[in-house]
Design a protein around this motif. Structure first.
Motif, PDB file in Angstrom:
ATOM      1  N   UNK A   1       0.821  -1.214   0.000  1.00  0.00           N
ATOM      2  CA  UNK A   1       0.000   0.000   0.000  1.00  0.00           C
ATOM      3  C   UNK A   1       0.854   1.262   0.000  1.00  0.00           C
ATOM      4  N   UNK A   2       2.016   1.212   0.673  1.00  0.00           N
ATOM      5  CA  UNK A   2       2.895   2.385   0.742  1.00  0.00           C
ATOM      6  C   UNK A   2       3.845   2.485  -0.443  1.00  0.00           C
ATOM      7  N   UNK A   3       3.931   1.438  -1.254  1.00  0.00           N
ATOM      8  CA  UNK A   3       4.975   1.343  -2.270  1.00  0.00           C
ATOM      9  C   UNK A   3       4.985   2.529  -3.214  1.00  0.00           C
ATOM     10  N   UNK A   4       3.848   2.878  -3.792  1.00  0.00           N
ATOM     11  CA  UNK A   4       3.810   3.920  -4.825  1.00  0.00           C
ATOM     12  C   UNK A   4       3.522   5.302  -4.256  1.00  0.00           C
ATOM     13  N   UNK A   5       3.595   5.448  -2.913  1.00  0.00           N
ATOM     14  CA  UNK A   5       3.451   6.742  -2.253  1.00  0.00           C
ATOM     15  C   UNK A   5       2.174   7.454  -2.717  1.00  0.00           C
ATOM     16  N   UNK A   6       0.993   6.866  -2.442  1.00  0.00           N
ATOM     17  CA  UNK A   6      -0.257   7.436  -2.981  1.00  0.00           C
ATOM     18  C   UNK A   6      -0.667   8.704  -2.243  1.00  0.00           C
ATOM     19  N   UNK A   7      -1.468   9.511  -2.908  1.00  0.00           N
ATOM     20  CA  UNK A   7      -2.003  10.716  -2.278  1.00  0.00           C
ATOM     21  C   UNK A   7      -3.121  10.381  -1.299  1.00  0.00           C
ATOM     22  N   UNK A   8      -3.856   9.315  -1.558  1.00  0.00           N
ATOM     23  CA  UNK A   8      -4.926   8.861  -0.666  1.00  0.00           C
ATOM     24  C   UNK A   8      -4.611   7.429  -0.248  1.00  0.00           C
ATOM     25  N   UNK A   9      -4.496   7.231   1.053  1.00  0.00           N
ATOM     26  CA  UNK A   9      -4.137   5.925   1.601  1.00  0.00           C
ATOM     27  C   UNK A   9      -5.265   5.457   2.510  1.00  0.00           C
ATOM     28  N   UNK A  10      -5.912   4.336   2.151  1.00  0.00           N
ATOM     29  CA  UNK A  10      -7.009   3.767   2.932  1.00  0.00           C
ATOM     30  C   UNK A  10      -6.527   2.455   3.531  1.00  0.00           C
ATOM     31  N   UNK A  11      -6.466   2.390   4.853  1.00  0.00           N
ATOM     32  CA  UNK A  11      -5.896   1.249   5.551  1.00  0.00           C
ATOM     33  C   UNK A  11      -6.936   0.653   6.486  1.00  0.00           C
ATOM     34  N   UNK A  12      -7.107  -0.652   6.402  1.00  0.00           N
ATOM     35  CA  UNK A  12      -8.055  -1.364   7.265  1.00  0.00           C
ATOM     36  C   UNK A  12      -7.268  -2.111   8.332  1.00  0.00           C
ATOM     37  N   UNK A  13      -7.216  -1.541   9.514  1.00  0.00           N
ATOM     38  CA  UNK A  13      -6.517  -2.113  10.667  1.00  0.00           C
ATOM     39  C   UNK A  13      -5.066  -2.489  10.321  1.00  0.00           C
ATOM     40  N   UNK A  14      -4.243  -1.506   9.978  1.00  0.00           N
ATOM     41  CA  UNK A  14      -2.866  -1.808   9.569  1.00  0.00           C
ATOM     42  C   UNK A  14      -1.974  -2.274  10.717  1.00  0.00           C
ATOM     43  N   UNK A  15      -2.352  -2.008  11.952  1.00  0.00           N
ATOM     44  CA  UNK A  15      -1.464  -2.328  13.077  1.00  0.00           C
ATOM     45  C   UNK A  15      -1.865  -3.610  13.802  1.00  0.00           C
ATOM     46  N   UNK A  16      -2.760  -4.385  13.210  1.00  0.00           N
ATOM     47  CA  UNK A  16      -3.146  -5.656  13.827  1.00  0.00           C
ATOM     48  C   UNK A  16      -1.989  -6.642  13.719  1.00  0.00           C
ATOM     49  N   UNK A  17      -1.642  -7.274  14.820  1.00  0.00           N
ATOM     50  CA  UNK A  17      -0.603  -8.293  14.806  1.00  0.00           C
ATOM     51  C   UNK A  17       0.816  -7.770  14.810  1.00  0.00           C
ATOM     52  N   UNK A  18       1.020  -6.496  15.133  1.00  0.00           N
ATOM     53  CA  UNK A  18       2.381  -5.948  15.193  1.00  0.00           C
ATOM     54  C   UNK A  18       2.677  -5.553  16.638  1.00  0.00           C
ATOM     55  N   UNK A  19       3.953  -5.516  16.949  1.00  0.00           N
ATOM     56  CA  UNK A  19       4.339  -5.187  18.315  1.00  0.00           C
ATOM     57  C   UNK A  19       4.205  -3.679  18.558  1.00  0.00           C
ATOM     58  N   UNK A  20       4.178  -3.238  19.825  1.00  0.00           N
ATOM     59  CA  UNK A  20       3.970  -1.807  20.122  1.00  0.00           C
ATOM     60  C   UNK A  20       5.020  -0.892  19.505  1.00  0.00           C
ATOM     61  N   UNK A  21       6.278  -1.320  19.459  1.00  0.00           N
ATOM     62  CA  UNK A  21       7.318  -0.462  18.870  1.00  0.00           C
ATOM     63  C   UNK A  21       7.051  -0.215  17.400  1.00  0.00           C
TER      64      UNK A  21
END
Length: 421
Positions: free
Chosen positions: A67-87
Motif C-alpha cells: 500500500x505504501x509502495x507507490x506513495x499514494x495521495x490517498x491511503x485507505x488502511x483497514x486495521x494496519x497495526x493488527x498483529x504488530x508489536x507496540x514499537x
C-alpha cells in the motif's frame, strides 16, 4: 490495504513488490529504492523469502508495504497495526503522521485500538453502524471531560443505549439532536431541517453528529446548496474534454502487461500441479487416445474375384500405358496401402472366406469389366442397364469390426478415385 491478506503465496517479497510496482506504473529502479526502505521500516525479513512462508503478522506488513509502495495521495488502511508489536505500531503511526504533515496526502484508517487514533487529525466513533461522534481527538476529550478516547466511546455508547430505550418505550420517531458546548455545559437541542447535517438524514437518532466548538477542526464547511468549500483553497471548475479522444484506446500499459506475464510464469513454475494440468495433461490425453484408438490397421486381407483378367504367376498384369485392357488390374494396383489381396477363383469361395473370418471383404469384377467400363464412359447417360451392371465393382465387407470395415471402405473409395483420375 484490505483486512484480509491479498498476496500471492508463490511470490517472494521482492517479486511481490515488483509485481505491484509495475501495476502502479513505477520504474524498476524506483521500486528497488522503495523496497529497501520498506524492508527496513517495517522490519521485514529478506526480500527473497516466500510470502507463504511468512507468519501472519509479517504477511500483513508486506500488504502494508504494498500500500505504501507507490506513495499514494490517498491511503485507505483497514486495521494496519493488527498483529504488530507496540514499537512497530508506534513507528507506523509516526510515519503516517509524517506523510500527512505536508498537507498533500490523506490517510484514512479503521482500527479497533481506539487510543492509537489519538494521533489522527479527526476521528469518527462508530457503534452498530451509527456514527456517534466526529471531531479531533482533543476536542472529544475536552467536550466529554474524559481522559481517554475509550472513555469517550463508552460514554457515547451508554447515551446511545439510553436514547434507544427511550425511543422504544415512547414508540415515536426520534428527532435528530445537536450537541452544543456552552461554557463547559452539555446541552441537547433539536436541529431544524435546514441545519441538519447531510449524513444525519440517513440515521435520525445520532448523538454528537455535528459539534460547534470555538476551535473547529473540521475543514469542510457545508452550505445550504450542497457545495463543499475548503478554507484557504480555491476550487477550480473541472470541464470534461469530450473532443480529445487520444487516450480512449489506451487499454493497458506496458508495466501491467509485464507484471501479468511475470505473475503467470512464476505461478506456473512454482506450482507443479498447475504445470502438470496445463502441459502434461494434454500430452497424456493424446497418448492415451492414440493407445486406445490406435493407428490405421494394416495388412488387411481382402478377397479378389476377377473374372475380367487372367492371373500370370498369381499376379494381375496390366499395361501401364493408355491401353484399356485389364482395367480391373489397374484399379487393384491403387488398392495396396492397408490391404493384402488374396485372389479366389469364384465368388462363393470368397464369400465363404469372409463368413469364416479369413478375409475382411470381397471385391468382384464381372467378366468383360474393362470393355463395359469403356462403353459406359463413351455412352454416358445412354448406356444400357447391362453395361452399367457389368461395369460396376461389387463389394462385400465384414462390418463386425467397425474400425476395420470403415478403413477398408475408405481405401476402396480413395483407390477408385485415384484410378479414375
Amino acid at each position: 490495504m484490505p483486512q484480509e491478506i491479498a498476496l500471492y503465496g508463490e511470490f517472494t517479497i521482492k517479486e511481490t513488490m515488483m509485481y505491484f510496482g509495475w501495476i502502479f506504473g513505477m520504474e524498476t529502479g524506483r521500486i528497488a529504492e522503495r523496497l529497501t526502505f520498506l524492508l527496513n521500516f517495517l522490519d521485514l525479513p529478506s526480500g527473497n523469502r516466500m510470502v507463504k512462508n511468512l507468519s501472519g503478522g509479517q504477511q500483513r506488513r508486506v500488504s502494508f508495504a504494498v500500500a505504501l509502495l507507490h506513495d499514494p495521495d490517498l491511503l485507505i488502511l483497514d486495521e494496519p497495526t493488527v498483529g504488530v508489536d507496540p514499537l512497530l505500531r508506534h513507528a507506523i503511526w509516526r510515519h503516517l503522521v509524517r506523510l500527512t504533515s505536508a498537507g498533500d496526502k490523506t490517510v484514512i484508517i479503521t482500527t479497533h485500538y481506539i487510543e492509537e487514533a489519538r494521533q489522527a487529525h479527526c476521528i469518527g466513533l462508530m457503534r452498530g453502524g451509527r456514527l456517534l461522534a466526529e471531531e479531533s481527538p482533543q476536542a472529544l476529550l475536552t467536550m466529554y471531560n474524559c481522559i481517554s478516547l475509550e472513555d469517550v466511546f463508552l460514554k457515547l455508547s451508554r447515551e446511545q443505549g439510553v436514547l434507544d430505550r427511550r425511543r422504544e418505550i415512547a414508540g415515536q420517531k426520534s428527532a435528530v439532536v445537536e450537541l452544543h458546548m456552552f461554557g463547559g455545559g452539555l446541552g441537547l437541542n433539536k436541529m431544524s431541517k435546514r441545519e441538519e447535517a447531510p449524513y444525519a438524514a440517513e440515521d435520525e437518532y445520532v448523538v454528537g453528529l455535528n459539534f460547534q466548538v470555538i476551535n473547529q477542526s473540521k475543514e469542510a464547511l457545508i452550505v445550504d446548496n450542497g457545495d463543499v468549500s475548503l478554507p484557504g483553497k480555491v476550487i477550480e471548475a473541472v470541464t470534461n474534454e469530450c473532443n480529445d479522444c487520444g487516450g480512449c484506446f489506451n487499454v493497458t500499459s506496458h508495466g501491467k502487461i509485464k507484471a501479468l506475464i511475470q505473475k503467470n510464469i512464476l505461478r506456473m513454475w512454482r506450482n507443479v500441479g498447475v504445470m502438470m494440468f496445463i502441459f502434461v495433461l494434454p500430452v497424456m490425453q493424446v497418448i492415451l487416445f492414440c493407445l486406445a484408438i490406435g493407428r490405421d490397421p494394416t495388412d488387411l486381407k481382402l478377397a479378389i474375384v476377377n473374372d475380367d483378367a487372367q492371373l500370370v504367376n498369381g499376379e494381375c498384369m496390366f499395361n501401364s500405358s493408355c491401353s484399356m485392357k485389364n482395367l480391373s488390374c489397374r484399379y487393384l494396383s491403387h488398392l495396396t496401402e492397408h490391404t493384402r489381396q488374396i485372389h479366389y477363383a469364384n465368388l462363393s469361395a470368397a464369400q465363404d472366406a469372409v463368413k469364416q473370418g479369413h478375409v475382411w471383404g470381397v471385391l468382384f469384377f464381372n467378366e468383360n469389366y474393362s470393355d463395359s467400363l469403356v462403353a459406359r464412359l463413351a455412352l454416358a447417360d445412354a448406356a444400357d442397364e447391362e453395361t452399367v451392371r457389368l461395369s460396376d465393382v461389387q463389394v462385400w465387407l465384414d462390418m463386425s469390426n467397425q474400425h476395420i470395415g470403415l478403413t477398408l471402405n475408405r481405401d476402396i473409395l480413395y483407390a477408385y478415385r485415384d484410378f479414375a483420375q
